[in-house]
Scaffold this motif. Sequence first.
Motif, PDB file in Angstrom:
ATOM      1  N   ASP A 160      35.609 -23.240  42.999  1.00  0.00           N
ATOM      2  CA  ASP A 160      36.144 -22.035  42.439  1.00  0.00           C
ATOM      3  C   ASP A 160      36.859 -21.259  43.499  1.00  0.00           C
ATOM      4  N   GLN A 161      36.895 -21.499  44.618  1.00  0.00           N
ATOM      5  CA  GLN A 161      37.875 -20.659  45.711  1.00  0.00           C
ATOM      6  C   GLN A 161      39.292 -21.099  45.556  1.00  0.00           C
ATOM      7  N   GLU A 163      40.351 -22.575  42.555  1.00  0.00           N
ATOM      8  CA  GLU A 163      40.907 -22.052  41.544  1.00  0.00           C
ATOM      9  C   GLU A 163      41.428 -20.720  41.448  1.00  0.00           C
ATOM     10  N   THR A 195      33.479 -10.853  39.934  1.00  0.00           N
ATOM     11  CA  THR A 195      33.520 -12.352  40.335  1.00  0.00           C
ATOM     12  C   THR A 195      34.748 -12.718  41.006  1.00  0.00           C
ATOM     13  N   ARG A 199      35.041 -13.843  44.785  1.00  0.00           N
ATOM     14  CA  ARG A 199      35.600 -15.285  45.091  1.00  0.00           C
ATOM     15  C   ARG A 199      36.896 -14.965  46.014  1.00  0.00           C
TER      16      ARG A 199
END
Length: 216
Positions: A160-161, A163, A195, A199
């Motif tokens: 996620d980071q 991305e 979010t 992130r």
Amino acid sequence: MAKLAERLPSVRSIELDNAFYVEDGTWIESLTVVASEHFDADALVDDISGASLFYTSEIPTASADVDIRRLTILATESYPFILGLVLRQEAIPNRIVLQDGGFEVVTTTRDWDQFRSMADEVQDTLGEFELLSVTQNEDPGEPLDSGRLTEVLVSKLTDDQLEILETAYNRGYFDVPRETSETELAEELGVAQSTVSERLRTAERSLLELIYGPRE
């Protein structure tokens, strides 16, 4: 590097991470190749006369439209190879990357006279030289990719980071002035703006911890 770029239409950049001179114009080179689509490293190198692939590994990325691979090749480079020009002037090569059809080279020299000598040799030998910037710094930095920073980063950051950082970078979030906002990033990624903000902060903190955090 130039021959690889010619045979890979989707190439974004090719960075020389390390190189060792063997003899008779032969080098062992470690390269990081970034392309916009998947490519076969074996087929890519096999087409190049005087080059053979010793090892290849894929560097994880959260982006579906980017393929990053590290290649170790044995190559016979025609004289003069740009790294040889830098080393003959006793300068420290900090970064050598091929992108957008040209080489961008970052080096450390003792003084202005040494830099001018190196620049003159590059100009005389390769026919073109453009000075982008000069910085006076007490710390010369590491030769080429001594710390293998890319591999360290992808091992420390979550998917996620990765991305959110890749998307934010590609969309100009970190440009000055910014080309996009957190709201627009959230719409593209299909998540809430909060979010995206969270992130980004956690990813940035992870990066800073690699620099300023405790050493194991």
